[in-house]
Design a protein around this motif. Structure first.
Motif, mmCIF file in Angstrom:
data_model
loop_
_atom_site.group_PDB
_atom_site.id
_atom_site.type_symbol
_atom_site.label_atom_id
_atom_site.label_comp_id
_atom_site.label_asym_id
_atom_site.label_seq_id
_atom_site.Cartn_x
_atom_site.Cartn_y
_atom_site.Cartn_z
ATOM 1 N N SER A 18 -13.043 6.673 2.021
ATOM 2 C CA SER A 18 -12.747 5.348 1.497
ATOM 3 C C SER A 18 -11.624 4.708 2.289
ATOM 4 N N ASP A 19 -11.563 3.354 2.234
ATOM 5 C CA ASP A 19 -10.508 2.642 2.956
ATOM 6 C C ASP A 19 -9.169 2.737 2.246
ATOM 7 N N PHE A 20 -9.146 3.266 1.020
ATOM 8 C CA PHE A 20 -7.908 3.430 0.278
ATOM 9 C C PHE A 20 -7.262 4.788 0.512
ATOM 10 N N ALA A 21 -8.071 5.808 0.835
ATOM 11 C CA ALA A 21 -7.578 7.180 0.939
ATOM 12 C C ALA A 21 -6.437 7.351 1.943
ATOM 13 N N PRO A 22 -6.505 6.773 3.145
ATOM 14 C CA PRO A 22 -5.386 6.959 4.092
ATOM 15 C C PRO A 22 -4.077 6.380 3.561
ATOM 16 N N LEU A 23 -4.159 5.243 2.883
ATOM 17 C CA LEU A 23 -2.960 4.635 2.311
ATOM 18 C C LEU A 23 -2.387 5.512 1.209
ATOM 19 N N LEU A 24 -3.250 6.055 0.373
ATOM 20 C CA LEU A 24 -2.806 6.943 -0.702
ATOM 21 C C LEU A 24 -2.099 8.168 -0.135
ATOM 22 N N ARG A 25 -2.654 8.726 0.928
ATOM 23 C CA ARG A 25 -2.028 9.902 1.549
ATOM 24 C C ARG A 25 -0.652 9.548 2.118
ATOM 25 N N ALA A 26 -0.554 8.386 2.750
ATOM 26 C CA ALA A 26 0.722 7.972 3.336
ATOM 27 C C ALA A 26 1.785 7.763 2.268
ATOM 28 N N VAL A 27 1.399 7.139 1.172
ATOM 29 C CA VAL A 27 2.334 6.879 0.076
ATOM 30 C C VAL A 27 2.789 8.185 -0.565
ATOM 31 N N ARG A 28 1.851 9.075 -0.791
ATOM 32 C CA ARG A 28 2.219 10.386 -1.354
ATOM 33 C C ARG A 28 3.108 11.156 -0.395
ATOM 34 N N GLY A 29 2.803 11.073 0.888
ATOM 35 C CA GLY A 29 3.567 11.801 1.886
ATOM 36 C C GLY A 29 5.018 11.387 1.929
ATOM 37 N N GLN A 30 5.316 10.137 1.585
ATOM 38 C CA GLN A 30 6.697 9.660 1.561
ATOM 39 C C GLN A 30 7.354 9.825 0.188
ATOM 40 N N GLY A 31 6.650 10.467 -0.732
ATOM 41 C CA GLY A 31 7.227 10.748 -2.048
ATOM 42 C C GLY A 31 7.386 9.537 -2.935
ATOM 43 N N LEU A 32 6.618 8.491 -2.674
ATOM 44 C CA LEU A 32 6.796 7.247 -3.428
ATOM 45 C C LEU A 32 6.145 7.270 -4.805
ATOM 46 N N LEU A 33 5.395 8.322 -5.119
ATOM 47 C CA LEU A 33 4.804 8.447 -6.453
ATOM 48 C C LEU A 33 5.624 9.389 -7.347
#
Length: 345
Positions: A18-33
């Motif tokens: 999906s076009d959302f998955a890379p963004l979700l991974r990036a956000v999680r990777g920076q601890g923003l959730l």
């Protein structure tokens, strides 16, 4: 505003393609959730201190008409209370559903007299399908209309209202504070017995405490004027926070293709530029695109996620709409004016 539990989880696993998955991974990777318990504890404490200060002022000035000046800071504190309830409902404060529910119940039902269950059901549907005329209650037919098709079906006074709704929008917000209380009591019939008991008890307790505060500190006529002004300013502030977010943005075709999560949330939302004062006044809802993509992201992380989201939208070829606060109102009112245009012909 109050609770929205069904939207507190991210899209289930967002398929790897999906076009959302890379963004979700990036956000999680920076601890923003990750939760910001200390940040929220400080905000709750400051808000309760502000509430206590206003109540103290009411007790000191209640015998004079000067007390009406306190309706402004009181409404400001209430609006911050509503923002905290909203965040709790989205699991931004705690990952525990039980803790989030009671935080929202305390802030919404007890402190504001607004039903979190009513808002929860309504807000869930909005987040799932923003600006969808058949699925989003925020653009359904009500006191206002959002499409020319909706306007064409209005008759009598409702038709006159639709014709002039852009001019009447802000004046109508002055009634929203009282309307929110009414909606909550009306919704009790929909709730199951257990939920209804808790909700009703807290709503009635709020009304009792509010009436006791005013009637014990000021004459009845002053108390009535205070309550009306307080709720008018409260409704106006809430409306000013929510109006810029989606009004006048793209609306999905009910009979068209089904959009993915990224497109559905981005093209229907509008961000509002500004600094710390804008963040405070709008309760973080000025980062509406980020909030809709990641509803359980803590409020202080929304601005940190913005560069990631903006860059990803550019890469995906999606418009990332951001404007100033005044222009956001202009765009929203222009849309309402255009919707009523055929009725003025």
């Amino acid at each position: 505003m109050p609770q929205a539990t069904a939207t507190t989880q991210q899209p289930p696993g967002a398929p790897s393609g999906s076009d959302f998955a890379p963004l979700l991974r990036a956000v999680r990777g920076q601890g923003l959730l990750e939760r910001r318990h200390g940040w929220y504890a400080a905000r709750v404490g400051v808000n309760l201190a502000g509430l206590a200060a206003v109540i103290t002022g009411i007790a000191l000035l209640g015998h004079t008409w000067w007390v009406l000046l306190l309706t402004v800071p009181f409404s400001l504190v209430w609006t911050r209370t509503a923002y905290l309830s909203h965040d709790a409902g989205h699991a931004q404060i705690s990952s525990s559903r039980r803790a989030g529910r009671w935080l929202s119940l305390t802030h919404a039902n007890l402190l504001l007299g607004m039903s979190q269950a009513w808002w929860n059901e309504k807000h869930n549907r909005h987040h799932a399908n923003p600006n969808h005329v058949d699925k989003d209650p925020d653009v359904g037919v009500g006191a206002l209309v959002w499409t020319q098709k909706q306007a064409a079906g209005r008759e009598g006074f409702a038709r006159w209202l639709a014709r002039h709704q852009a001019k009447l929008f802000f004046p109508m917000l002055l009634l929203e504070g009282i309307a929110l209380k009414v909606y909550g009591f009306q919704d009790l019939r929909r709730q199951d017995v257990r939920e209804r008991k808790v909700e009703a008890a807290l709503l009635v307790t709020h009304l009792g405490l509010y009436a006791a505060l005013l009637l014990s500190t000021m004459p009845p006529l002053t108390a009535l004027a205070f309550a009306l002004l307080h709720h008018a300013f409260f409704g106006l502030q809430l409306g000013m926070a929510f109006a810029p977010n989606h009004k006048g943005m793209e609306m999905p075709d009910p009979d068209g293709e089904r959009w993915g999560h990224l497109r559905r949330q981005v093209v229907t939302s509008r961000n509002v530029r500004g600094g710390p004062l804008t963040d405070w006044f709008l309760g973080g809802l000025n980062y509406q695109i980020e909030h809709h993509l990641f509803p359980n992201m803590p409020r202080p992380h929304l601005r940190l996620a913005q560069p990631l989201v903006r860059a990803h939208c550019q890469e995906a070829g999606l418009p990332y709409t951001e404007t100033g606060l005044i222009d956001s109102y202009r765009q929203a009112l222009s849309h309402m004016h255009e919707v009523g245009e055929p009725l003025r012909a």
